[in-house]
Design an enzyme around this catalytic site. Structure first.
Site, PDB file in Angstrom:
ATOM      1  N   ASP A  69       0.787  -1.442  -0.153  1.00 53.32           N
ATOM      2  CA  ASP A  69      -0.243  -0.228  -0.006  1.00 53.32           C
ATOM      3  C   ASP A  69       0.967   1.569   0.086  1.00 53.32           C
ATOM      4  O   ASP A  69       1.712   0.983   0.780  1.00 53.32           O
ATOM      5  CB  ASP A  69      -0.467  -0.445   1.188  1.00 53.32           C
ATOM      6  N   PHE A 152       2.779   8.153 -12.958  1.00 51.81           N
ATOM      7  CA  PHE A 152       1.120   7.995 -12.887  1.00 51.81           C
ATOM      8  C   PHE A 152       0.692   9.240 -11.418  1.00 51.81           C
ATOM      9  O   PHE A 152       1.855   9.532 -10.659  1.00 51.81           O
ATOM     10  CB  PHE A 152       0.760   6.491 -12.477  1.00 51.81           C
ATOM     11  N   LYS A 175      13.466   6.443 -11.864  1.00 50.14           N
ATOM     12  CA  LYS A 175      12.333   6.435 -10.734  1.00 50.14           C
ATOM     13  C   LYS A 175      12.300   5.595  -9.580  1.00 50.14           C
ATOM     14  O   LYS A 175      12.265   5.152  -8.629  1.00 50.14           O
ATOM     15  CB  LYS A 175      10.840   6.706 -11.107  1.00 50.14           C
TER      16      LYS A 175
HETATM   17  P1  IMP Z   1      -1.890   2.222  -4.291  1.00 49.35           P
HETATM   18  O1  IMP Z   1      -0.749   1.745  -3.463  1.00 49.35           O
HETATM   19  O2  IMP Z   1      -1.581   1.408  -5.704  1.00 49.35           O
HETATM   20  O3  IMP Z   1      -3.146   1.976  -3.192  1.00 49.35           O
HETATM   21  O4  IMP Z   1      -1.783   3.907  -4.634  1.00 49.35           O
HETATM   22  C1  IMP Z   1      -2.163   4.106  -3.921  1.00 49.35           C
HETATM   23  C2  IMP Z   1      -2.095   6.036  -4.496  1.00 49.35           C
HETATM   24  O5  IMP Z   1      -1.490   6.287  -3.987  1.00 49.35           O
HETATM   25  C3  IMP Z   1      -1.731   6.145  -5.884  1.00 49.35           C
HETATM   26  O6  IMP Z   1      -3.542   6.199  -6.555  1.00 49.35           O
HETATM   27  C4  IMP Z   1      -1.620   7.423  -6.212  1.00 49.35           C
HETATM   28  O7  IMP Z   1      -2.524   8.592  -6.238  1.00 49.35           O
HETATM   29  C5  IMP Z   1      -0.940   7.537  -4.815  1.00 49.35           C
HETATM   30  N1  IMP Z   1       0.719   6.982  -5.321  1.00 49.35           N
HETATM   31  C6  IMP Z   1       1.303   5.758  -4.805  1.00 49.35           C
HETATM   32  N2  IMP Z   1       2.182   5.699  -5.409  1.00 49.35           N
HETATM   33  C7  IMP Z   1       3.014   7.080  -6.449  1.00 49.35           C
HETATM   34  C8  IMP Z   1       3.477   6.546  -7.717  1.00 49.35           C
HETATM   35  O8  IMP Z   1       5.376   6.370  -7.011  1.00 49.35           O
HETATM   36  N3  IMP Z   1       3.517   8.092  -8.022  1.00 49.35           N
HETATM   37  C9  IMP Z   1       2.518   9.315  -8.202  1.00 49.35           C
HETATM   38  N4  IMP Z   1       1.784   8.745  -7.053  1.00 49.35           N
HETATM   39  C10 IMP Z   1       1.880   7.209  -6.453  1.00 49.35           C
END
Ligand code: IMP
Length: 196
Positions: A69, A152, A175
């Site tokens: 997460d 993203f 990145k």
């Molecule tokens: P999850 O870990 O896929 O639930 O991501 C949670 C949210 O955090 C994503 O939808 C993004 O909005 C944000 N997020 C997490 N990691 C990144 C990243 O590396 N770049 C930009 N946004 C991120």
């Protein structure tokens, strides 16, 4: 060693597969299993959410599971968007809508107060109930307009001071070496190389 990755996100799966390519891990996608329900991320922290996903999926598959997460924390907004990063502007919000909401909330905040960091927590959960977690933090600053088209989420407004560009302007390989997810994965990989 077989590990089920608790996500249907093919991009994340590929990223993790390539980082673990020189270990003995066989990473299995959730899409290889039928009938796994969507898991509601209602924990109060990244760790709680990752642990919840890992535990439920290990219970269903009987395998060791890797869950993650992540999100963005903005200090001047008392940690927002945090665990709500993906749905900051609403349940089905797009990245653009989330970015717009954040930029609006920060519109009167001067550059030196716009510090922020991405966080990632990975949980490796075994079928016997034991688990370990690995975290990564990526410090930066929120700028006042979008720049770049890679990545993203909040990447276009996340300024990386040491690179003098946003995360969305960095090539993805760069990145991955700097990011919160890359850092957490490197820790996980060290652990796997030392034990398996
Ligand atoms: P999850 O870990 O896929 O639930 O991501 C949670 C949210 O955090 C994503 O939808 C993004 O909005 C944000 N997020 C997490 N990691 C990144 C990243 O590396 N770049 C930009 N946004 C991120």
């Amino acid at each position: 060693m077989k590990i089920v990755f608790a996500s249907r996100n093919q991009g994340k799966l590929n990223e993790i597969k390539s980082m673990l390519a020189d270990t003995k891990v066989e990473l299995i996608s959730l899409t290889d299993y039928d009938g796994i329900p969507e898991i509601v991320e209602d924990g109060k922290s990244f760790l709680e959410n990752a642990l919840k996903k890992a535990k439920i999926i290990s219970g269903i598959t009987g395998e060791t599971v890797l869950a993650d997460d992540s999100g963005l924390t903005v200090s001047v907004l008392n940690g927002e968007p945090g665990i709500y990063s993906s749905r900051y502007a609403g349940e089905k919000a797009t990245d653009d809508e989330n970015n717009a909401k954040l930029l609006d909330k920060l519109k009167n905040v001067p550059p030196e107060k716009r510090t922020a960091y991405f966080q990632c927590v990975l949980v490796l959960y075994r079928a016997d109930g034991s688990f370990e977690s690995f975290a990564g933090n990526w410090q930066g600053q929120i700028i006042d307009e979008k720049r770049g088209s890679n990545g993203f989420g909040y990447d276009p407004i996340f300024w990386v001071p040491e690179m003098k560009m946003t995360a969305a302007e960095l090539p993805s390989a760069v990145k991955n070496t700097l990011s919160h997810r890359g850092q957490a994965l490197a820790k996980l990989k060290n652990k796997l190389l030392s034990c398996c």
